[in-house]
Each structure stands twice: as C-alpha cells, then as structure tokens.
Design an enzyme around this catalytic site. Structure first.
Site, PDB file in Angstrom:
ATOM      1  N   LYS A   9      98.612 -20.813 -77.290  1.00  0.00           N
ATOM      2  CA  LYS A   9      97.863 -19.701 -77.421  1.00  0.00           C
ATOM      3  C   LYS A   9      98.670 -18.617 -76.760  1.00  0.00           C
ATOM      4  CE  LYS A   9      93.257 -22.176 -76.787  1.00  0.00           C
ATOM      5  NZ  LYS A   9      92.029 -21.865 -75.986  1.00  0.00           N
ATOM      6  N   TYR A  49      87.185 -19.453 -84.524  1.00  0.00           N
ATOM      7  CA  TYR A  49      86.267 -19.708 -83.151  1.00  0.00           C
ATOM      8  C   TYR A  49      84.723 -19.418 -83.815  1.00  0.00           C
ATOM      9  CZ  TYR A  49      89.716 -20.952 -79.844  1.00  0.00           C
ATOM     10  OH  TYR A  49      90.871 -21.346 -78.997  1.00  0.00           O
ATOM     11  N   ASN A 112      94.018 -21.185 -71.088  1.00  0.00           N
ATOM     12  CA  ASN A 112      94.430 -22.798 -70.977  1.00  0.00           C
ATOM     13  C   ASN A 112      95.314 -23.165 -72.157  1.00  0.00           C
ATOM     14  OD1 ASN A 112      92.982 -22.744 -73.385  1.00  0.00           O
ATOM     15  ND2 ASN A 112      90.948 -23.646 -72.490  1.00  0.00           N
ATOM     16  N   HIS A 115      95.111 -24.605 -78.003  1.00  0.00           N
ATOM     17  CA  HIS A 115      94.068 -25.261 -78.749  1.00  0.00           C
ATOM     18  C   HIS A 115      94.558 -26.410 -79.565  1.00  0.00           C
ATOM     19  CE1 HIS A 115      90.832 -25.467 -81.715  1.00  0.00           C
ATOM     20  NE2 HIS A 115      91.773 -25.447 -82.428  1.00  0.00           N
ATOM     21  N   GLU A 126      91.013 -25.979 -89.959  1.00  0.00           N
ATOM     22  CA  GLU A 126      91.810 -25.029 -89.170  1.00  0.00           C
ATOM     23  C   GLU A 126      93.127 -25.347 -89.882  1.00  0.00           C
ATOM     24  OE1 GLU A 126      91.235 -26.532 -85.325  1.00  0.00           O
ATOM     25  OE2 GLU A 126      89.332 -25.956 -85.138  1.00  0.00           O
TER      26      GLU A 126
HETATM   27  P1  RTP Z   1      90.086 -24.804 -77.798  1.00  0.00           P
HETATM   28  O1  RTP Z   1      88.927 -24.815 -78.952  1.00  0.00           O
HETATM   29  O2  RTP Z   1      90.614 -23.476 -77.552  1.00  0.00           O
HETATM   30  O3  RTP Z   1      90.851 -25.854 -78.047  1.00  0.00           O
HETATM   31  O4  RTP Z   1      89.320 -25.226 -76.414  1.00  0.00           O
HETATM   32  P2  RTP Z   1      88.235 -26.410 -76.178  1.00  0.00           P
HETATM   33  O5  RTP Z   1      88.058 -27.188 -77.531  1.00  0.00           O
HETATM   34  O6  RTP Z   1      88.610 -27.191 -74.999  1.00  0.00           O
HETATM   35  O7  RTP Z   1      86.762 -25.773 -75.749  1.00  0.00           O
HETATM   36  P3  RTP Z   1      85.704 -24.849 -76.701  1.00  0.00           P
HETATM   37  O8  RTP Z   1      84.297 -25.349 -76.197  1.00  0.00           O
HETATM   38  O9  RTP Z   1      86.087 -25.014 -78.198  1.00  0.00           O
HETATM   39  O10 RTP Z   1      85.999 -23.469 -76.354  1.00  0.00           O
HETATM   40  C1  RTP Z   1      86.863 -22.631 -76.933  1.00  0.00           C
HETATM   41  C2  RTP Z   1      87.616 -21.524 -75.874  1.00  0.00           C
HETATM   42  O11 RTP Z   1      86.631 -21.006 -75.487  1.00  0.00           O
HETATM   43  C3  RTP Z   1      86.778 -20.612 -73.974  1.00  0.00           C
HETATM   44  N1  RTP Z   1      85.509 -20.905 -73.421  1.00  0.00           N
HETATM   45  N2  RTP Z   1      85.146 -20.249 -72.225  1.00  0.00           N
HETATM   46  N3  RTP Z   1      81.960 -20.986 -70.771  1.00  0.00           N
HETATM   47  C4  RTP Z   1      82.994 -20.395 -70.788  1.00  0.00           C
HETATM   48  O12 RTP Z   1      83.162 -19.339 -70.340  1.00  0.00           O
HETATM   49  C5  RTP Z   1      83.929 -20.725 -71.942  1.00  0.00           C
HETATM   50  N4  RTP Z   1      83.721 -21.790 -72.666  1.00  0.00           N
HETATM   51  C6  RTP Z   1      84.659 -21.966 -73.780  1.00  0.00           C
HETATM   52  C7  RTP Z   1      88.013 -21.484 -73.287  1.00  0.00           C
HETATM   53  O13 RTP Z   1      89.047 -20.695 -73.599  1.00  0.00           O
HETATM   54  C8  RTP Z   1      88.119 -22.453 -74.681  1.00  0.00           C
HETATM   55  O14 RTP Z   1      89.442 -22.831 -74.688  1.00  0.00           O
HETATM   56 MG    MG Z   2      87.453 -26.098 -79.430  1.00  0.00          MG
END
Ligand code: RTP
Ligand code: MG
Length: 147
Positions: A9, A49, A112, A115, A126
């Site tokens: 990212k 997203y 973080n 992705h 994707e």
């Molecule tokens: P990513 O898709 O980026 O790999 O992250 P992930 O699967 O670990 O998490 P996901 O649930 O898919 O969420 C995508 C990105 O959104 C942000 N996020 N913020 N509650 C919150 O404030 C929240 N939840 C998710 C995070 O930056 C996450 O990486």
């Molecule tokens: Mg995700």
C-alpha cells in the site's frame, strides 16, 4: 498451483518496504509471476474494495489507497492465499503477531502496509482487476536451473 494478489500500500511504498515484502515471499518459496507500480484510480479503488462500500471507513480507505503509488503483485505457490494472509498478519497492526508484516511494520488500522486476497474468489477477481493476462508469467524455478 494457487495464485494470490498482494499489494504494498502507499504507506509501505513510502517507507521503502517493497524490497522487504518481496523478500519475505520469495524466501518463503513462492514465485513472483507479475508485478508493477501504479497509482490506483478512485474507480479501481472502489471496485477493489467493493465489499466495504457503505461502511464508515470506506471513503477514508479509498482516499488512502489512491494517495500514492502502490506495488501490485501476483504470487504463485501451494496454499499461497492462506499462507500469505498468515504472513501478512491481522488487519489491526496492534493485534498482528510479531514476525508478520503488519506486526513488524504496521502503524495503524488504515496504514497497514500490505493487502492480500482473502479467498480463491477474491484472488481471481483482484488479479484480473489489476493485471492483463499478458502481464503474468507463470514459470517453474526447477526448470532451466542455473544455480
Ligand atoms: P486488506 O483487504 O487491505 O488486505 O485488509 P484486510 O483483509 O485485513 O481487512 P478488510 O476487512 O478487508 O479491510 C480492508 C481495509 O480497510 C481498513 N479497515 N478499517 N473498522 C475499521 O476502521 C476498518 N476496518 C477495515 C483497513 O485498512 C483494512 O486493511
Ligand atoms: Mg480484505
């Protein structure tokens, strides 16, 4: 062989972590079969997203992921999708174990570092969102061994 989509990212690019990230997956034994630097458009970010559309963090997420260049990659390997998610660590860096990318380098929930696709379906979706077929090169490291 399973394929997954991983992406450093904008915070990871800015912090010079592309090499570190690539190195971890390379050392693990996965094969890098596609990679490029790009600046994501708001349209691509919203599609990528899409599952989070309507959630309170969605607009901030799109703003962040479009804020600077990213490093998009396709990796191949046995169980690559789940293994990569394990190596990435939990979404919240504070909850991510040491030794994971987010545990070692992540600053907060929105910054973080990386992705990773979370299922076979999202990996397929994707990969095709970010790469044309002719930008992916599937190969074996055991054929034409030079070293
Ligand atoms: P990513 O898709 O980026 O790999 O992250 P992930 O699967 O670990 O998490 P996901 O649930 O898919 O969420 C995508 C990105 O959104 C942000 N996020 N913020 N509650 C919150 O404030 C929240 N939840 C998710 C995070 O930056 C996450 O990486
Ligand atoms: Mg995700």
């Amino acid at each position: 062989m399973e394929q997954t989509f991983l992406m450093v990212k904008p915070d990871g690019v800015q912090r010079n972590l592309i090499g570190e990230v690539v190195s971890r997956f390379e050392m693990k034994g996965f094969t890098l079969i596609g990679a490029k630097v790009l600046q994501i458009s708001p349209e691509l970010a919203e599609t990528h997203y899409g599952e989070h559309k309507g959630k309170p963090f969605f607009e901030g997420l799109v703003e962040f992921i479009t804020s600077g260049p990213v490093f998009a990659m396709v990796w191949e390997g046995d169980g690559a999708i789940l293994e990569a998610r394990k190596m990435i660590g939990k979404t919240k860096p504070q909850e991510a174990d040491p030794g994971t990318i987010r545990g070692d380098y992540g600053v907060n929930m929105s910054k973080n570092i990386i992705h990773g696709s979370d299922s076979v379906e999202s990996a397929k979706r994707e990969i095709s969102l970010f790469f044309n077929d002719n930008e992916i090169e599937s190969y074996s490291k055991t054929v034409n061994k030079w070293v």
